[in-house]
Design a protein around this motif. Structure first.
Motif, PDB file in Angstrom:
ATOM      1  N   GLU A 331      91.333  24.013 134.190  1.00 51.79           N
ATOM      2  CA  GLU A 331      90.255  23.495 133.334  1.00 51.79           C
ATOM      3  C   GLU A 331      90.883  22.782 132.139  1.00 51.79           C
ATOM      4  O   GLU A 331      91.718  23.369 131.438  1.00 51.79           O
ATOM      5  CB  GLU A 331      89.393  24.643 132.825  1.00 51.79           C
ATOM      6  N   VAL A 332      90.446  21.521 131.928  1.00 55.46           N
ATOM      7  CA  VAL A 332      91.040  20.726 130.851  1.00 55.46           C
ATOM      8  C   VAL A 332      89.962  20.439 129.807  1.00 55.46           C
ATOM      9  O   VAL A 332      88.958  19.795 130.107  1.00 55.46           O
ATOM     10  CB  VAL A 332      91.572  19.389 131.421  1.00 55.46           C
ATOM     11  N   GLY A 333      90.171  20.941 128.592  1.00 59.77           N
ATOM     12  CA  GLY A 333      89.160  20.782 127.546  1.00 59.77           C
ATOM     13  C   GLY A 333      89.584  19.772 126.495  1.00 59.77           C
ATOM     14  O   GLY A 333      90.765  19.421 126.381  1.00 59.77           O
ATOM     15  N   GLN A 334      88.624  19.309 125.684  1.00 56.72           N
ATOM     16  CA  GLN A 334      88.903  18.305 124.660  1.00 56.72           C
ATOM     17  C   GLN A 334      88.847  18.936 123.272  1.00 56.72           C
ATOM     18  O   GLN A 334      88.081  19.865 123.052  1.00 56.72           O
ATOM     19  CB  GLN A 334      87.878  17.179 124.752  1.00 56.72           C
ATOM     20  N   CYS A 335      89.651  18.403 122.350  1.00 54.57           N
ATOM     21  CA  CYS A 335      89.576  18.868 120.966  1.00 54.57           C
ATOM     22  C   CYS A 335      89.183  17.663 120.111  1.00 54.57           C
ATOM     23  O   CYS A 335      90.037  16.917 119.630  1.00 54.57           O
ATOM     24  CB  CYS A 335      90.910  19.451 120.525  1.00 54.57           C
ATOM     25  N   LEU A 336      87.864  17.478 119.940  1.00 54.89           N
ATOM     26  CA  LEU A 336      87.381  16.288 119.226  1.00 54.89           C
ATOM     27  C   LEU A 336      87.748  16.305 117.751  1.00 54.89           C
ATOM     28  O   LEU A 336      87.958  15.257 117.150  1.00 54.89           O
ATOM     29  CB  LEU A 336      85.873  16.162 119.386  1.00 54.89           C
ATOM     30  N   SER A 337      87.846  17.501 117.168  1.00 61.44           N
ATOM     31  CA  SER A 337      88.196  17.563 115.740  1.00 61.44           C
ATOM     32  C   SER A 337      89.561  16.934 115.537  1.00 61.44           C
ATOM     33  O   SER A 337      89.829  16.293 114.520  1.00 61.44           O
ATOM     34  CB  SER A 337      88.280  18.992 115.241  1.00 61.44           C
ATOM     35  N   SER A 338      90.429  17.124 116.531  1.00 60.84           N
ATOM     36  CA  SER A 338      91.771  16.580 116.426  1.00 60.84           C
ATOM     37  C   SER A 338      91.757  15.060 116.637  1.00 60.84           C
ATOM     38  O   SER A 338      92.454  14.325 115.933  1.00 60.84           O
ATOM     39  CB  SER A 338      92.621  17.280 117.486  1.00 60.84           C
ATOM     40  N   VAL A 339      90.944  14.591 117.582  1.00 63.39           N
ATOM     41  CA  VAL A 339      90.829  13.136 117.815  1.00 63.39           C
ATOM     42  C   VAL A 339      90.419  12.445 116.512  1.00 63.39           C
ATOM     43  O   VAL A 339      90.932  11.381 116.161  1.00 63.39           O
ATOM     44  CB  VAL A 339      89.786  12.841 118.930  1.00 63.39           C
ATOM     45  N   GLY A 340      89.513  13.081 115.773  1.00 63.03           N
ATOM     46  CA  GLY A 340      89.005  12.486 114.535  1.00 63.03           C
ATOM     47  C   GLY A 340      89.988  12.550 113.380  1.00 63.03           C
ATOM     48  O   GLY A 340      89.685  12.045 112.292  1.00 63.03           O
ATOM     49  N   LYS A 341      91.130  13.192 113.589  1.00 60.56           N
ATOM     50  CA  LYS A 341      92.074  13.298 112.461  1.00 60.56           C
ATOM     51  C   LYS A 341      93.481  12.855 112.838  1.00 60.56           C
ATOM     52  O   LYS A 341      94.427  13.114 112.088  1.00 60.56           O
ATOM     53  CB  LYS A 341      92.116  14.746 111.976  1.00 60.56           C
ATOM     54  N   LEU A 342      93.637  12.211 113.993  1.00 56.17           N
ATOM     55  CA  LEU A 342      94.981  11.791 114.403  1.00 56.17           C
ATOM     56  C   LEU A 342      95.538  10.770 113.413  1.00 56.17           C
ATOM     57  O   LEU A 342      94.968   9.689 113.248  1.00 56.17           O
ATOM     58  CB  LEU A 342      94.944  11.148 115.795  1.00 56.17           C
ATOM     59  N   PRO A 343      96.664  11.062 112.754  1.00 55.59           N
ATOM     60  CA  PRO A 343      97.188  10.127 111.741  1.00 55.59           C
ATOM     61  C   PRO A 343      97.477   8.734 112.321  1.00 55.59           C
ATOM     62  O   PRO A 343      97.305   7.741 111.624  1.00 55.59           O
ATOM     63  CB  PRO A 343      98.478  10.800 111.269  1.00 55.59           C
ATOM     64  N   ARG A 344      97.865   8.646 113.616  1.00 52.85           N
ATOM     65  CA  ARG A 344      98.195   7.321 114.152  1.00 52.85           C
ATOM     66  C   ARG A 344      96.949   6.410 114.198  1.00 52.85           C
ATOM     67  O   ARG A 344      97.065   5.193 114.181  1.00 52.85           O
ATOM     68  CB  ARG A 344      98.856   7.435 115.519  1.00 52.85           C
ATOM     69  N   ILE A 345      95.760   6.986 114.229  1.00 56.49           N
ATOM     70  CA  ILE A 345      94.538   6.155 114.198  1.00 56.49           C
ATOM     71  C   ILE A 345      93.980   6.071 112.773  1.00 56.49           C
ATOM     72  O   ILE A 345      93.600   5.009 112.303  1.00 56.49           O
ATOM     73  CB  ILE A 345      93.452   6.741 115.128  1.00 56.49           C
ATOM     74  N   TRP A 346      93.943   7.219 112.079  1.00 57.25           N
ATOM     75  CA  TRP A 346      93.204   7.266 110.816  1.00 57.25           C
ATOM     76  C   TRP A 346      94.080   7.176 109.574  1.00 57.25           C
ATOM     77  O   TRP A 346      93.563   7.104 108.460  1.00 57.25           O
ATOM     78  CB  TRP A 346      92.363   8.565 110.768  1.00 57.25           C
ATOM     79  N   GLY A 347      95.395   7.241 109.772  1.00 59.62           N
ATOM     80  CA  GLY A 347      96.292   7.124 108.618  1.00 59.62           C
ATOM     81  C   GLY A 347      96.571   8.463 107.962  1.00 59.62           C
ATOM     82  O   GLY A 347      96.069   9.511 108.392  1.00 59.62           O
ATOM     83  N   ALA A 348      97.354   8.404 106.864  1.00 59.64           N
ATOM     84  CA  ALA A 348      97.809   9.633 106.210  1.00 59.64           C
ATOM     85  C   ALA A 348      96.657  10.374 105.536  1.00 59.64           C
ATOM     86  O   ALA A 348      96.724  11.583 105.318  1.00 59.64           O
ATOM     87  CB  ALA A 348      98.879   9.286 105.183  1.00 59.64           C
ATOM     88  N   ASP A 349      95.567   9.646 105.199  1.00 60.09           N
ATOM     89  CA  ASP A 349      94.439  10.300 104.516  1.00 60.09           C
ATOM     90  C   ASP A 349      93.335  10.674 105.506  1.00 60.09           C
ATOM     91  O   ASP A 349      92.148  10.693 105.169  1.00 60.09           O
ATOM     92  CB  ASP A 349      93.887   9.402 103.403  1.00 60.09           C
ATOM     93  N   ALA A 350      93.743  10.998 106.736  1.00 55.07           N
ATOM     94  CA  ALA A 350      92.764  11.288 107.797  1.00 55.07           C
ATOM     95  C   ALA A 350      91.793  12.408 107.423  1.00 55.07           C
ATOM     96  O   ALA A 350      90.649  12.424 107.871  1.00 55.07           O
ATOM     97  CB  ALA A 350      93.494  11.648 109.088  1.00 55.07           C
ATOM     98  N   ASP A 351      92.231  13.351 106.574  1.00 53.25           N
ATOM     99  CA  ASP A 351      91.364  14.488 106.233  1.00 53.25           C
ATOM    100  C   ASP A 351      90.296  14.133 105.193  1.00 53.25           C
ATOM    101  O   ASP A 351      89.413  14.929 104.903  1.00 53.25           O
ATOM    102  CB  ASP A 351      92.208  15.644 105.661  1.00 53.25           C
ATOM    103  N   LEU A 352      90.415  12.944 104.628  1.00 53.32           N
ATOM    104  CA  LEU A 352      89.539  12.564 103.514  1.00 53.32           C
ATOM    105  C   LEU A 352      88.253  11.883 104.019  1.00 53.32           C
ATOM    106  O   LEU A 352      88.311  11.033 104.915  1.00 53.32           O
ATOM    107  CB  LEU A 352      90.322  11.580 102.633  1.00 53.32           C
ATOM    108  N   TYR A 353      87.110  12.253 103.424  1.00 50.74           N
ATOM    109  CA  TYR A 353      85.861  11.545 103.723  1.00 50.74           C
ATOM    110  C   TYR A 353      85.867  10.250 102.915  1.00 50.74           C
ATOM    111  O   TYR A 353      85.713  10.263 101.691  1.00 50.74           O
ATOM    112  CB  TYR A 353      84.652  12.415 103.349  1.00 50.74           C
ATOM    113  N   TYR A 354      86.081   9.128 103.602  1.00 52.81           N
ATOM    114  CA  TYR A 354      86.292   7.866 102.902  1.00 52.81           C
ATOM    115  C   TYR A 354      85.665   6.723 103.722  1.00 52.81           C
ATOM    116  O   TYR A 354      86.354   6.031 104.482  1.00 52.81           O
ATOM    117  CB  TYR A 354      87.816   7.662 102.732  1.00 52.81           C
TER     118      TYR A 354
END
Ligand code: HEM
Length: 421
Positions: A331-354
């Motif tokens: 069974e292969v599951g997804q971790c969407l919270s991680s997709v939304g914070k990957l630095p390679r897509i969102w940059g170093a401030d991925a944790d920030l609501y911006y």
């Protein structure tokens, strides 16, 4: 030969001796059961021993079950992907990945994956399947085609429930009018939420719950009140989470609130001359406001409303993800919270609501970000049937709520609206 037969007799004699004494029989039975359990655990561990992850998770589902009970399973899984890398073993037969490319590949129409055992949690009636619980791809495709017109017609939670009941039953159940719970739906759903997660980690429990005598306590579609009365109302919970998290983000970021209000003011000011009815913004108009969309996308990115594992089952041929071989049936599951914070897509401030990141991005970056956030509604043959309704509800809600009133966050997420002078 004679010697072997006499050994066998001796063995049978001593076994008879053990069974004849009740205490010894219990001991023998316990030893045999423990041996069978140990072999089972060992075989389950061995199958995926090459996948990184905590040892406890590789031999028992209980760590995940515990975090479902404590309602922090999303953070727990996210932290595991940060510690162990892009593929991590979270249960003996369940692994989780954290990147958009794998999600798209597994969910694509061409892939032979099917929905995993995880979806059994949503089976409230073992004789029938809801669309979400259907694991056979062809039958689900047929069902989705039939449901599409209803899903295309069209809370805070009262709002999303009234929209969902309008789409499903043709008229709202009246949550907004009553300004309260109808048919004890919210009360029951809230009580049952941790149970959904637990059933996702221990899917066999669904069959136990459907066996006598527990089945007598299960909700059913004939119920006059509670969850059973409303179980056809897909998506109101997820949309409501999206509304709440976006609202919380805006109210705790005053600069964002002001900018959003300014964009909406500006829209009404420019439209005033030509429009007859200025009071309500249409969906088409709301889609033209970039900051409004950025505010919502940014909240969906950081707090994906459907953060479950939504596992898919590896097909007969097996598969490889991030260089790790996965045997069929994994069974292969997804971790969407991680997709939304990957630095390679969102940059170093991925944790920030911006939300500004959406306006500052180059067209290529914007497309990459948009494609990643879209995955909160899944993709390919599993894509959410209510994606457009949900998006419309979100845009229209924020276009209205931030247009006129000044909104205040008071204690415990109660909100006060005050009319602007
Ligand atoms: C922000 C709100 C929403 C989010 C984030 C969301 C998310 C999702 C996700 C991730 C799935 C895919 C599950 C999978 O991997 O198999 C899904 C499926 C589904 N959603 Fe939504 N959803 C939302 C709102 C809605 C609404 C409003 C409706 C109905 C009006 C709805 C109806 C469905 C249905 C019927 C499916 C099953 C599709 C399938 O199994 O192929 N959703 N949703």
């Amino acid at each position: 030969m004679i010697e072997e037969i006499s050994h066998l007799r001796e063995l049978l004699g001593s076994l008879q001796g053990i069974v004849a004494t009740p205490g010894k029989a219990v001991l023998a039975a316990t030893a045999i059961c423990s041996l069978i359990a140990a072999i089972h655990v060992f075989r389950a561990w061995w199958r995926l021993r090459h996948i990184p992850g905590p040892f406890l998770n590789s031999i028992t589902p209980l760590a995940m079950t515990y975090h479902c009970f404590t309602e922090d399973v999303t953070t727990y899984t996210y932290n595991l992907t940060r510690k162990y890398g892009p593929l991590v073993r979270v249960q003996p037969n369940v692994v989780v990945y954290n990147d958009p490319e794998t999600l798209r590949r597994i969910c694509s129409v061409k892939a032979d994956y099917t929905k995993g055992l995880w979806f059994e949690f949503s089976r409230w009636n073992l004789e029938r399947y809801s669309c979400i619980a259907m694991r056979d791809n062809e039958s689900r495709k047929e069902r989705k085609t039939k449901l599409l017109p209803a899903a295309s017609r069209v809370d805070n939670q009262f709002y999303t429930l009234d929209v969902a009941t309008s789409a499903t039953f043709g008229k709202p159940f009246g949550f907004l009018k009553k300004d309260g719970d109808v048919e004890k739906y919210l009360e029951t759903t809230e009580a049952m939420t941790p149970m959904f997660g637990v059933l996702g980690t221990l899917p066999w429990l669904v069959y136990v719950m459907h066996a006598w005598p527990l089945n007598r306590m299960m909700p059913g579609e004939g119920d006059q009140v509670g969850f059973g009365r409303m179980m056809n109302v897909a998506g109101s919970e997820t949309t409501s989470i999206a509304l709440r998290m976006a609202l919380l983000s805006i109210l705790t970021t005053p600069l964002t609130y002001r900018k959003l209000q300014a964009e909406i003011d500006n829209f009404h000011a420019n439209k005033a001359v030509e429009a007859d009815d200025k009071s309500v913004m249409t969906y088409a108009d709301a889609k033209t406001l970039p900051y409004l969309q950025a505010v919502i996308r940014e909240a969906l990115r950081l707090w994906p409303p459907s953060a479950g594992l939504f596992t898919k089952e590896v097909p007969k041929a097996g598969d490889s993800i991030h260089g790790y071989y996965l045997p069929p049936g994994t069974e292969v599951g997804q971790c969407l919270s991680s997709v939304g914070k990957l630095p390679r897509i969102w940059g170093a401030d991925a944790d920030l609501y911006y939300p500004e990141r959406w306006l500052e991005a180059t067209p290529e970056k914007f497309d990459e970000m948009q494609a990643a956030v879209d995955l909160v509604f899944s993709s390919g043959k599993y894509v959410c049937l209510g994606k457009h309704i949900a998006w419309m509800e979100l845009l229209k809600f924020f276009a209205e709520v931030t247009a006129d009133p000044i909104t205040w966050l008071t204690t415990d997420f109660w909100i006060r609206f005050t009319r602007r002078e």
